[in-house]
Design a protein around this motif. Structure first.
Motif, PDB file in Angstrom:
ATOM      1  N   GLU A  42     -23.376   5.198 -53.052  1.00  0.00           N
ATOM      2  CA  GLU A  42     -21.957   5.101 -52.714  1.00  0.00           C
ATOM      3  C   GLU A  42     -21.410   6.444 -52.221  1.00  0.00           C
ATOM      4  O   GLU A  42     -20.623   6.489 -51.271  1.00  0.00           O
ATOM      5  CB  GLU A  42     -21.169   4.607 -53.928  1.00  0.00           C
ATOM      6  N   LEU A  43     -21.830   7.529 -52.836  1.00  0.00           N
ATOM      7  CA  LEU A  43     -21.390   8.853 -52.389  1.00  0.00           C
ATOM      8  C   LEU A  43     -21.956   9.180 -51.014  1.00  0.00           C
ATOM      9  O   LEU A  43     -21.261   9.773 -50.173  1.00  0.00           O
ATOM     10  CB  LEU A  43     -21.817   9.911 -53.409  1.00  0.00           C
ATOM     11  N   ALA A  44     -23.199   8.766 -50.766  1.00  0.00           N
ATOM     12  CA  ALA A  44     -23.799   8.993 -49.449  1.00  0.00           C
ATOM     13  C   ALA A  44     -23.069   8.186 -48.374  1.00  0.00           C
ATOM     14  O   ALA A  44     -22.860   8.663 -47.251  1.00  0.00           O
ATOM     15  CB  ALA A  44     -25.285   8.625 -49.473  1.00  0.00           C
ATOM     16  N   ALA A  45     -22.668   6.947 -48.718  1.00  0.00           N
ATOM     17  CA  ALA A  45     -21.937   6.101 -47.767  1.00  0.00           C
ATOM     18  C   ALA A  45     -20.596   6.715 -47.392  1.00  0.00           C
ATOM     19  O   ALA A  45     -20.090   6.497 -46.287  1.00  0.00           O
ATOM     20  CB  ALA A  45     -21.736   4.707 -48.358  1.00  0.00           C
ATOM     21  N   GLU A  46     -20.033   7.497 -48.305  1.00  0.00           N
ATOM     22  CA  GLU A  46     -18.773   8.192 -48.029  1.00  0.00           C
ATOM     23  C   GLU A  46     -18.996   9.528 -47.323  1.00  0.00           C
ATOM     24  O   GLU A  46     -18.038  10.247 -47.024  1.00  0.00           O
ATOM     25  CB  GLU A  46     -18.018   8.442 -49.339  1.00  0.00           C
ATOM     26  N   GLY A  47     -20.255   9.860 -47.063  1.00  0.00           N
ATOM     27  CA  GLY A  47     -20.571  11.110 -46.385  1.00  0.00           C
ATOM     28  C   GLY A  47     -20.436  12.339 -47.258  1.00  0.00           C
ATOM     29  O   GLY A  47     -20.258  13.453 -46.756  1.00  0.00           O
ATOM     30  N   LEU A  48     -20.574  12.174 -48.577  1.00  0.00           N
ATOM     31  CA  LEU A  48     -20.340  13.278 -49.511  1.00  0.00           C
ATOM     32  C   LEU A  48     -21.616  13.954 -49.994  1.00  0.00           C
ATOM     33  O   LEU A  48     -21.548  15.002 -50.643  1.00  0.00           O
ATOM     34  CB  LEU A  48     -19.532  12.772 -50.711  1.00  0.00           C
ATOM     35  N   LEU A  57     -29.006  16.030 -51.966  1.00  0.00           N
ATOM     36  CA  LEU A  57     -28.702  17.401 -51.575  1.00  0.00           C
ATOM     37  C   LEU A  57     -27.285  17.446 -51.001  1.00  0.00           C
ATOM     38  O   LEU A  57     -26.747  16.416 -50.590  1.00  0.00           O
ATOM     39  CB  LEU A  57     -29.691  17.890 -50.514  1.00  0.00           C
ATOM     40  N   PRO A  58     -26.674  18.623 -50.949  1.00  0.00           N
ATOM     41  CA  PRO A  58     -25.364  18.725 -50.301  1.00  0.00           C
ATOM     42  C   PRO A  58     -25.468  18.309 -48.836  1.00  0.00           C
ATOM     43  O   PRO A  58     -26.417  18.680 -48.139  1.00  0.00           O
ATOM     44  CB  PRO A  58     -25.011  20.214 -50.426  1.00  0.00           C
ATOM     45  N   VAL A  59     -24.523  17.557 -48.351  1.00  0.00           N
ATOM     46  CA  VAL A  59     -24.541  17.100 -46.964  1.00  0.00           C
ATOM     47  C   VAL A  59     -24.001  18.199 -46.064  1.00  0.00           C
ATOM     48  O   VAL A  59     -23.086  18.945 -46.432  1.00  0.00           O
ATOM     49  CB  VAL A  59     -23.722  15.797 -46.789  1.00  0.00           C
ATOM     50  N   SER A  60     -24.600  18.323 -44.882  1.00  0.00           N
ATOM     51  CA  SER A  60     -24.137  19.331 -43.944  1.00  0.00           C
ATOM     52  C   SER A  60     -22.781  18.951 -43.359  1.00  0.00           C
ATOM     53  O   SER A  60     -22.535  17.793 -43.025  1.00  0.00           O
ATOM     54  CB  SER A  60     -25.147  19.499 -42.799  1.00  0.00           C
ATOM     55  N   ALA A  61     -21.927  19.960 -43.208  1.00  0.00           N
ATOM     56  CA  ALA A  61     -20.620  19.741 -42.587  1.00  0.00           C
ATOM     57  C   ALA A  61     -20.693  19.859 -41.071  1.00  0.00           C
ATOM     58  O   ALA A  61     -19.696  19.704 -40.382  1.00  0.00           O
ATOM     59  CB  ALA A  61     -19.612  20.758 -43.126  1.00  0.00           C
ATOM     60  N   ALA A  62     -21.898  20.128 -40.551  1.00  0.00           N
ATOM     61  CA  ALA A  62     -22.046  20.395 -39.121  1.00  0.00           C
ATOM     62  C   ALA A  62     -22.469  19.157 -38.342  1.00  0.00           C
ATOM     63  O   ALA A  62     -23.226  19.241 -37.381  1.00  0.00           O
ATOM     64  CB  ALA A  62     -23.075  21.511 -38.914  1.00  0.00           C
ATOM     65  N   LEU A  63     -21.986  17.987 -38.757  1.00  0.00           N
ATOM     66  CA  LEU A  63     -22.376  16.741 -38.099  1.00  0.00           C
ATOM     67  C   LEU A  63     -21.238  16.082 -37.341  1.00  0.00           C
ATOM     68  O   LEU A  63     -21.396  14.994 -36.807  1.00  0.00           O
ATOM     69  CB  LEU A  63     -22.922  15.758 -39.143  1.00  0.00           C
ATOM     70  N   ALA A  64     -20.084  16.737 -37.271  1.00  0.00           N
ATOM     71  CA  ALA A  64     -18.938  16.180 -36.562  1.00  0.00           C
ATOM     72  C   ALA A  64     -19.188  16.230 -35.053  1.00  0.00           C
ATOM     73  O   ALA A  64     -20.123  16.888 -34.584  1.00  0.00           O
ATOM     74  CB  ALA A  64     -17.686  16.980 -36.919  1.00  0.00           C
ATOM     75  N   PRO A  65     -18.354  15.522 -34.246  1.00  0.00           N
ATOM     76  CA  PRO A  65     -18.497  15.604 -32.799  1.00  0.00           C
ATOM     77  C   PRO A  65     -18.403  17.045 -32.301  1.00  0.00           C
ATOM     78  O   PRO A  65     -17.788  17.904 -32.941  1.00  0.00           O
ATOM     79  CB  PRO A  65     -17.317  14.760 -32.295  1.00  0.00           C
ATOM     80  N   PHE A  66     -18.986  17.297 -31.133  1.00  0.00           N
ATOM     81  CA  PHE A  66     -19.096  18.653 -30.586  1.00  0.00           C
ATOM     82  C   PHE A  66     -17.736  19.349 -30.511  1.00  0.00           C
ATOM     83  O   PHE A  66     -17.602  20.513 -30.909  1.00  0.00           O
ATOM     84  CB  PHE A  66     -19.732  18.594 -29.191  1.00  0.00           C
ATOM     85  N   GLU A  67     -16.729  18.664 -29.997  1.00  0.00           N
ATOM     86  CA  GLU A  67     -15.418  19.292 -29.841  1.00  0.00           C
ATOM     87  C   GLU A  67     -14.826  19.697 -31.177  1.00  0.00           C
ATOM     88  O   GLU A  67     -14.165  20.729 -31.296  1.00  0.00           O
ATOM     89  CB  GLU A  67     -14.454  18.342 -29.100  1.00  0.00           C
TER      90      GLU A  67
END
Length: 249
Positions: A42-48, A57-67
């Motif tokens: 459930e936490l993974a589904a929320e992107g946490l 493991l901690p999820v990377s914050a560097a997965l957002a769109p390029f802009e």
């Protein structure tokens, strides 16, 4: 303890310890491993967090769109970019990955530095247009829009003709167990292939990428010869990099 409270506590532990194991969490909270795995799903589904075998493991914050990513940790990216740009020597053949950190790096280059830049990023190629002494080779292929780079069979075939001095590789995660990771399967393969064509691989990691992971492995930490970071690494990661003979700047 309610499931919502337990999940919050799991995130707190993950933030402090940089990894969690299902078995240990089960013992810690006095619940079944099935309950813990459900929490992690459930936490993974929320992107946490990023699930891995046996835990998360901690999820990377560097997965957002390029802009969006262009404005994430911008001061940190500029700091590592300045150090990385200084590694390029006159006359070298340098592969430059796509991404927001390498975009910052080319802005730090001296205007009178002569070298050959090889890139599969249209943005990097255009960014080097005004550097009169830089010869730019743009590798074509299918455009992966998230990172604005080319991928695919034709791209991989083209790079097999290149022997470079340096490869500046972009990643979304640097973790002691997961190694270097990124958010796309095909892009991970491309990064491995580019690294194999260079004598040295340099990874630049702004703060949000350290001690985090994404879904697809590029390779172990030993894949890099140099890691350029902003600030101090924690003792465990620093010791592991030293053992792997990775120079930290």
């Amino acid at each position: 303890m309610l499931a919502s409270q337990r999940k919050k506590r799991i995130l707190d532990i993950l933030g402090a310890e940089k990894q969690v194991l299902s078995g240990k969490l089960s013992q810690r909270f006095g619940v079944s491993e099935d309950s813990i795995r459900r929490d992690l799903r459930e936490l993974a589904a929320e992107g946490l967090l990023q699930r891995v075998h046996g835990g998360a493991l901690p999820v990377s914050a560097a997965l957002a769109p390029f802009e969006t990513r262009k404005n994430v940790q911008i001061d940190s990216k500029r700091a590592v970019s300045r150090k990385a740009a200084a590694l390029i020597q006159p006359g070298q053949v340098v592969i430059i990955d796509g991404g927001t950190t390498t975009t910052e790096m080319i802005k730090q280059l001296p205007s009178d530095l002569p070298f050959t830049a090889v890139t599969h990023s249209p943005g990097i190629a255009v960014g080097l247009v005004d550097f009169p002494l830089v010869d730019v080779i743009l590798i074509g292929g299918r455009l992966y829009k998230h990172s604005v780079v080319t991928v695919g069979a034709s791209m991989l075939e083209s790079i097999n003709r290149i022997n470079a001095d340096l490869f500046f590789m972009g990643v979304t995660g640097v973790h002691k167990n997961a190694g270097f990771t990124t958010g796309d399967y095909e892009e991970a393969s491309v990064k491995r292939a580019l690294s194999a064509r260079a004598a040295e691989t340099v990874v630049m990691a702004s703060q949000e990428k350290l001690n985090s992971a994404s879904a697809f492995a590029i390779g172990p930490l030993s894949l890099a010869s140099t890691l350029v970071v902003d600030g101090e690494l924690d003792a465990e990661l620093s010791a592991l990099l030293k053992k792997q003979r990775v120079t930290v700047i």
